[in-house]
Structures are given as C-alpha cells and as structure tokens.
Design a protein around this motif. Structure first.
Motif, PDB file in Angstrom:
ATOM      1  N   GLY A   1       1.684  -5.063   7.148  1.00 34.63           N
ATOM      2  CA  GLY A   1       2.117  -6.067   8.110  1.00 34.63           C
ATOM      3  C   GLY A   1       2.150  -7.451   7.495  1.00 34.63           C
ATOM      4  O   GLY A   1       1.316  -7.795   6.655  1.00 34.63           O
ATOM      5  N   VAL A   2       3.135  -8.236   7.885  1.00 37.11           N
ATOM      6  CA  VAL A   2       3.263  -9.627   7.432  1.00 37.11           C
ATOM      7  C   VAL A   2       3.644 -10.474   8.639  1.00 37.11           C
ATOM      8  O   VAL A   2       3.917  -9.957   9.716  1.00 37.11           O
ATOM      9  CB  VAL A   2       4.335  -9.772   6.328  1.00 37.11           C
ATOM     10  N   GLY A   3       3.692 -11.770   8.451  1.00 40.79           N
ATOM     11  CA  GLY A   3       4.133 -12.671   9.511  1.00 40.79           C
ATOM     12  C   GLY A   3       5.635 -12.886   9.464  1.00 40.79           C
ATOM     13  O   GLY A   3       6.343 -12.336   8.616  1.00 40.79           O
ATOM     14  N   SER A   4       6.102 -13.726  10.382  1.00 39.63           N
ATOM     15  CA  SER A   4       7.548 -13.916  10.536  1.00 39.63           C
ATOM     16  C   SER A   4       8.183 -14.612   9.338  1.00 39.63           C
ATOM     17  O   SER A   4       9.308 -14.288   8.947  1.00 39.63           O
ATOM     18  CB  SER A   4       7.812 -14.736  11.792  1.00 39.63           C
ATOM     19  N   THR A   5       7.479 -15.579   8.750  1.00 38.64           N
ATOM     20  CA  THR A   5       8.063 -16.317   7.622  1.00 38.64           C
ATOM     21  C   THR A   5       8.175 -15.420   6.393  1.00 38.64           C
ATOM     22  O   THR A   5       9.162 -15.459   5.663  1.00 38.64           O
ATOM     23  CB  THR A   5       7.240 -17.578   7.321  1.00 38.64           C
ATOM     24  N   ASP A   6       7.140 -14.580   6.171  1.00 34.73           N
ATOM     25  CA  ASP A   6       7.228 -13.579   5.099  1.00 34.73           C
ATOM     26  C   ASP A   6       8.415 -12.650   5.328  1.00 34.73           C
ATOM     27  O   ASP A   6       9.139 -12.302   4.387  1.00 34.73           O
ATOM     28  CB  ASP A   6       5.945 -12.727   5.056  1.00 34.73           C
ATOM     29  N   LEU A   7       8.602 -12.230   6.586  1.00 38.79           N
ATOM     30  CA  LEU A   7       9.728 -11.340   6.887  1.00 38.79           C
ATOM     31  C   LEU A   7      11.050 -12.036   6.571  1.00 38.79           C
ATOM     32  O   LEU A   7      11.948 -11.435   5.974  1.00 38.79           O
ATOM     33  CB  LEU A   7       9.699 -10.885   8.355  1.00 38.79           C
ATOM     34  N   ALA A   8      11.157 -13.315   6.959  1.00 43.42           N
ATOM     35  CA  ALA A   8      12.391 -14.064   6.684  1.00 43.42           C
ATOM     36  C   ALA A   8      12.658 -14.103   5.176  1.00 43.42           C
ATOM     37  O   ALA A   8      13.775 -13.823   4.723  1.00 43.42           O
ATOM     38  CB  ALA A   8      12.283 -15.480   7.249  1.00 43.42           C
ATOM     39  N   ALA A   9      11.627 -14.436   4.399  1.00 41.06           N
ATOM     40  CA  ALA A   9      11.790 -14.481   2.937  1.00 41.06           C
ATOM     41  C   ALA A   9      12.179 -13.100   2.408  1.00 41.06           C
ATOM     42  O   ALA A   9      13.016 -12.979   1.504  1.00 41.06           O
ATOM     43  CB  ALA A   9      10.493 -14.959   2.286  1.00 41.06           C
ATOM     44  N   GLY A  10      11.588 -12.052   2.985  1.00 39.67           N
ATOM     45  CA  GLY A  10      11.865 -10.674   2.550  1.00 39.67           C
ATOM     46  C   GLY A  10      13.290 -10.244   2.842  1.00 39.67           C
ATOM     47  O   GLY A  10      13.935  -9.626   1.996  1.00 39.67           O
TER      48      GLY A  10
ATOM     49  N   LYS B   1      -5.047  -3.477   4.098  1.00 46.17           N
ATOM     50  CA  LYS B   1      -3.660  -3.893   3.904  1.00 46.17           C
ATOM     51  C   LYS B   1      -2.733  -2.704   4.126  1.00 46.17           C
ATOM     52  O   LYS B   1      -1.631  -2.839   4.613  1.00 46.17           O
ATOM     53  CB  LYS B   1      -3.545  -4.366   2.459  1.00 46.17           C
ATOM     54  N   CYS B   2      -3.189  -1.516   3.724  1.00 47.47           N
ATOM     55  CA  CYS B   2      -2.416  -0.307   3.994  1.00 47.47           C
ATOM     56  C   CYS B   2      -3.364   0.888   4.044  1.00 47.47           C
ATOM     57  O   CYS B   2      -4.497   0.800   3.568  1.00 47.47           O
ATOM     58  CB  CYS B   2      -1.301  -0.089   2.976  1.00 47.47           C
TER      59      CYS B   2
ATOM     60  N   SER C   1      -0.133  -9.611  13.595  1.00 42.57           N
ATOM     61  CA  SER C   1       0.550 -10.377  12.559  1.00 42.57           C
ATOM     62  C   SER C   1       1.176 -11.642  13.124  1.00 42.57           C
ATOM     63  O   SER C   1       1.871 -12.354  12.418  1.00 42.57           O
ATOM     64  CB  SER C   1       1.636  -9.512  11.919  1.00 42.57           C
ATOM     65  N   ARG C   2       0.917 -11.947  14.388  1.00 43.28           N
ATOM     66  CA  ARG C   2       1.625 -13.049  15.054  1.00 43.28           C
ATOM     67  C   ARG C   2       1.434 -14.375  14.314  1.00 43.28           C
ATOM     68  O   ARG C   2       0.344 -14.864  14.128  1.00 43.28           O
ATOM     69  CB  ARG C   2       1.170 -13.158  16.514  1.00 43.28           C
TER      70      ARG C   2
ATOM     71  N   ALA D   1      -8.887 -12.685   7.697  1.00 44.34           N
ATOM     72  CA  ALA D   1      -8.100 -11.452   7.676  1.00 44.34           C
ATOM     73  C   ALA D   1      -6.814 -11.732   6.900  1.00 44.34           C
ATOM     74  O   ALA D   1      -6.288 -12.839   6.941  1.00 44.34           O
ATOM     75  CB  ALA D   1      -7.779 -11.011   9.092  1.00 44.34           C
ATOM     76  N   ARG D   2      -6.305 -10.706   6.197  1.00 48.07           N
ATOM     77  CA  ARG D   2      -5.284 -11.000   5.189  1.00 48.07           C
ATOM     78  C   ARG D   2      -3.920 -11.430   5.733  1.00 48.07           C
ATOM     79  O   ARG D   2      -3.263 -12.276   5.143  1.00 48.07           O
ATOM     80  CB  ARG D   2      -5.106  -9.857   4.196  1.00 48.07           C
ATOM     81  N   ILE D   3      -3.474 -10.865   6.851  1.00 49.77           N
ATOM     82  CA  ILE D   3      -2.151 -11.275   7.338  1.00 49.77           C
ATOM     83  C   ILE D   3      -2.227 -12.723   7.812  1.00 49.77           C
ATOM     84  O   ILE D   3      -1.351 -13.551   7.517  1.00 49.77           O
ATOM     85  CB  ILE D   3      -1.647 -10.365   8.479  1.00 49.77           C
TER      86      ILE D   3
END
Lengths: 418, 166
Positions: free
Chosen positions: A135-144, A221-222, B67-68, B89-91
C-alpha cells in the motif's frame, strides 16, 4: 548469501543486486487506486503536469469504498474518477463491481513475481499469490502511474513457519488474528512477512488471501507466500499473463524466524479497539452483539460466504440482532446467487448489500449506534472505524460472525459445526 | 529549516482513523475543512487548541492503519509543523515525505504536553527549550531528505518529470 522473496523481486524489478535496507527505484507491474485515494492521486497527477499514464493496461481505478455514492461530495469524486479513466483508457471498475483487492487478482491483473502498488493499505493481499504488493498514498500512486516506477526501501523479512493442521471450525482468519496478537500491531513494521509451512500449504488460495491481507495489521509492508501447485493453477484460471514464481533461497537471511504449531488453536477474536487485542473465543463468549457483518477484502469471498451460509441455513438470526452481508465482487455475488447462498442469508434475516467496502470503513451501509457491539469479518476494529466512535467492533471469522448473530452474543462457531 | 512550537502529546499506535476519520475523508478534498476534524476521536478540542507551528508528539507506531494521504494533509492544514514520534507506520511515513510534512523519529519520553521545542531537521537536532534538554534524533535517509527538502514528491515531479534521486 541467499535472498528472501522480497529481495529477489525488488532486485529483478530494479535490475540491481538489492539487499535489505537498500533504497532502489523499481519498475511497477501494476498500480491501483480506490475512491478514497484516487481523487488526491488525480489532483497530484495534474499538479505534476502529467498528460498520460505510463501504460493504461497497468493502471486500475476502483469505486468500492462508498459504492453506490451516499453523498453529493462523494458523487463528485466518483465522477472525477470516471472522467480520468475514460480519458486515460485505464482499467475501471464502477459501483457493484466489487472490492479492489478481490478484483485485482480475480480479474487476472497480477501474477507471481510481480511488483505492485495500490493506494490502499490492504494491497498486501496479493502476497498470497507470490506478488510483492504494498500500500502507498495518493502522491506515490500519482508518481507510479506517470513514471511506471517507485522508490522502495528493500525490507528485511520476518518469516512465520506455521506447522500442524487447523482443527474443525478454525480458519485462516483465526490464524492471522492469533499471529497479530502475538507479535502486535507494529511487530513487523518496515518489514516483509513470509508465511510458510504445512498449515499454509493446506489452505486454499482464498483462505491464504485472508492472511496476506492482514499483514499490514502487524505493520508489514507485504505478506508473501511462495507459489505452489495450488497457486499456479489458481493464477492460470484467472490470468493469461506469463509469470515466473519467486522462491526464497534456503540460505536467505531473515530478521526473525518464528515457528508455531497451529493444531491446538481455537477460534480467535480481536477485541475493541485494536487488531492486536486478541483473545480466544472462550474468553469473550457471551458478550452481547447487536450487529454482525460478513464481507470485506479480508473475508467476503465465495468460500467465506459458504462458511457463513452453512451455519445460517434454515435458521433465523436472534431477535434485536442484525446481519449485513457484502459479497466481495460481482462475480462472487453471482456465484453466491447460483449456489443459493444469498437466499439462505436473506431468509435468515440478513441485509445483503452491494459488493464494496462501506460497512467496514464506516462510509455507509451499516454504521452502528452508540454503545453497540459489532462482530465483523473485517481487518480493522479501530475506534470509529465503522463510522461511530462510540461503538465497539470485534473481529472474527465468517463462522464466528454467523454463529454469533444466531445467538445474539459472541459464540464459538464449533457449537454449530457438525 | 528550523521549526519552533509547543507540544500536543499522544500515546502509542495513533492510527489514521484517529488522525482523520473515514467518515470525513470521503466527503471532500477540501483539506482546510478536513483539518477541523484532525485527531477528533482522541481529543475533540484538539484543532481549536493548535497554534500555528505546534508539534504533534507521540509514542510508537504513529500513523498505523490505512494509506489515506488525508492524514498528513489534514495535519499540515491544521498548521502543525512536524510530527515527532518514537516510530512511524511505513505508509504514513512515505506519505509525510511525499506531502512535505516533516517527521522526526526520537525518544519522546522526555517531552511533555505544552513543552516548547525547537527542531532543526538538516542539523538533526531536537531541543526541548522548556526542559533545557537536547534529544538525539534518527536522521532521515538522503533520498527522503531530498524529496522533503524539495517540498514533496509533487514538486520533485514538477521539476524532473520522473524520479531523479541518484
């Protein structure tokens, strides 16, 4: 010196000899956002002055957290997602299609050995089919979705060796709750988890998803598993993509190796208000319950519905008790209809709602009242999680939920299983 | 960059539902509006007690849960200048770097509610002015410091169009 699954996948995707604690920039095989996170991702995408996503086939957006929309503001977010999806030609799943973490593997988007990000913390679910997903946040998703890449700190790995055989009435949900209770909510923070052993081998792929789904609840993380014959058969049934499973080396270096014998495990329940506040059912049985919920990316799959329906068949839920059922996808709902499971739920007194996340995350479809106790198959029971910070959420298996709504109190499901 | 402000103290395992509840985050992308509800389920008066530049200080595993990105954004928009905790927490940690919210990892046992702190991220110093005490902090890895010092990942991509971290 050998490598863990996480080190191998991140090495292959970054084309470097990656070891724990290295920072790498790696190629992404798939990316996903849902309606709680995509709005901000689209905003970041625009602010980054991007025009196109790197590869529309490797991007998905899913409307599941508030589906169908309960509010005007949410409708505007949904519209924004629909417009973005249309303009970019990406994979798009609208209301009723299902929960993102059911859809991504079910629709064949990810296969063993892949590196995947999702703007949702339970993206770790696909670890059950040997995917490094996180899982990542929205900005990471945008960059991805712009670059097809993301930076990762290569995690150390904590290995869980699960020996023995789960007894009747005890499920993968009970097992993962027990492990989280044992190592606590931050026991695996910044780390990858690997789950292995006979107890994992015995589980179906659906039951394995439940375990990987909750890796984040121990901070991981996973939540990775190796691909065995069952995995390969399941993936081939769902995806046409080529793939190469990734195994850990025998001499891989682990931060920690924890061994358990699961044979004597009894059904487990996470008590309010943290997921690691875990007790065996015997310690909490009898606690009054006003609402039950079967669904979510943790336990809304066809097997989960079968387990719940078997207990409820021909019976009525207790007076002054409610049951909400949300199949995890349109396909799961159709299968449940074909098997007569939906009929069993509805006849027992349940309210069956649209495939989606609503009740779990408190957006709609079942917000509890002040002081009420809920038993849910979800993955989180934080204060306020289901939309009311004066309610109390317990977590358990679909069997525990079904048994508890029949009696109106937390109940050991083994009382109802022949 | 040097930050100064007073302390609002919380415990261990402050999750993202406490930082900004799911019942608000889906309603709007207006972060000033969301900011009014930050930490509400732990302290309903929190937002009204913040002075611009104050710090959130907590125990271990701050930001666990979802992840918000609304979580760091709501904190930024509540005019908090940095979050200081024993661990993150990492996220949430990534989201702070990406959105430009400074975070500090250190022992927080010697920081009490209302203490005045001075934080210098580049120098890696946290000074508790009220107690006259310097507290060592875990330095941020260079990749993260670079993104943070550029103002977050959006600014980084505006500048380079892709990742430029080597």
């Amino acid at each position: 010196m050998g490598k863990t699954i996480a080190e191998k996948i991140l090495s292959s995707k970054s084309k470097r000899n990656a070891r724990a604690n290295d920072i790498v920039i790696a190629d992404l095989d798939f990316t996903m956002g849902q309606d709680g996170t995509s709005g901000l991702a689209i905003r970041a995408f625009n602010e980054m002055n991007a025009a196109r996503v790197f590869d529309p086939a490797r991007v998905a957006m899913v409307i599941d957290h508030s589906a169908p929309s309960p509010l005007e503001g949410v409708s505007a977010l949904h519209q924004q997602m629909r417009n973005f999806a249309n303009n970019q030609g990406i994979n798009f799943y609208d209301i009723g299609d299902g929960v993102c973490h059911q859809l991504v593997p079910e629709q064949g988007h990810v296969v063993p050995g892949d590196l995947v990000i999702g703007a949702d913390s339970h993206t770790c679910t696909y670890g059950a089919i040997n995917v490094f997903s996180t899982g990542v946040g929205s900005t990471d998703l945008a960059a991805g979705i712009i670059s097809g890449k993301l930076w990762f700190k290569v995690p150390e790995t904590i290995k869980f060796v699960l020996n023995g055989k789960l007894s009747r009435g005890v499920y993968s949900k009970d097992l993962i709750l027990y492990l989280i209770g044992d190592i606590t909510a931050d026991g695996a923070t910044y780390m990858a988890a690997e789950y292995t052993g006979q107890a994992i081998a015995d589980l179906s792929i659906e039951a394995r998803f439940t375990i990987s789904n909750m890796a984040i609840e121990m901070g991981a993380k996973c939540g990775l598993m190796e691909a065995d014959d069952k995995t390969i058969a399941w993936v081939k049934e769902h995806s046409k993509k080529e793939f190469e499973p990734v195994k850990a080396d025998a001499d891989a270096v682990y931060a920690q190796v924890l061994e358990y014998d699961v044979s004597s495990l009894e059904p487990q329940v996470a008590k309010p208000h943290t997921v690691d506040n875990v007790a065996p059912i015997s310690a909490v049985a009898g606690t009054p319950i006003q609402q039950g919920f079967i669904g979510t990316c943790t336990n809304g799959r066809i097997e989960d519905l079968r387990i719940g329906a078997e207990i409820l068949k021909g019976k009525k839920i207790a007076e002054n008790t409610r049951l909400i059922v949300a199949p995890s996808s349109r396909q799961v709902m159709l299968q449940a209809l074909r098997e007569g499971l939906i009929e069993i739920f509805v006849e027992s007194g349940a309210a069956v709602v649209t495939p989606g996340c609503g009740p779990c995350v408190g957006t709609h479809n079942g917000v509890p009242s002040d002081g009420e106790n809920v038993i849910s198959t979800a993955n989180r029971n934080f204060k306020g999680r289901m939309g009311n910070n004066k309610a109390f959420v317990y977590l358990g298996s679909p069997a525990t939920v079904a048994a508890s709504v029949l009696t109106g109190k937390l109940t050991d499901p083994r009382e109802f299983i022949k | 960059m040097s930050l100064t402000g007073k302390v609002h103290k919380f415990g261990d395992d402050v999750n993202t539902d406490y930082i900004i509840s799911g019942r608000y985050k889906f309603k709007t992308l207006d972060m000033r509006e969301l900011a009014k509800h930050v930490m509400e389920d732990l302290d309903p008066e929190f937002y009204s007690h913040v002075t611009k530049g104050d710090f959130i200080v907590a125990g271990k595993n701050f930001g666990c849960g979802s992840s918000r990105e609304q979580a760091p954004l709501a904190i930024i928009n509540a005019d908090i200048s940095a979050v200081i905790a024993k661990s993150f927490a990492r996220i949430f940690y990534r989201n702070c770097i990406n959105t430009g919210l400074p975070l500090v990892e250190c022992d927080t046992d010697q920081i009490d509610p209302g203490d005045e702190l001075e934080v210098n991220l580049k120098e890696g110093i946290l000074y508790n002015k009220t107690k006259g005490l310097e507290i060592p902090i875990t330095p941020l890895p260079p990749v993260m410091l670079k993104i943070l010092s550029e103002g977050g990942l959006v600014e980084h991509f505006k500048k380079y169009g892709t990742f430029n971290l080597d």
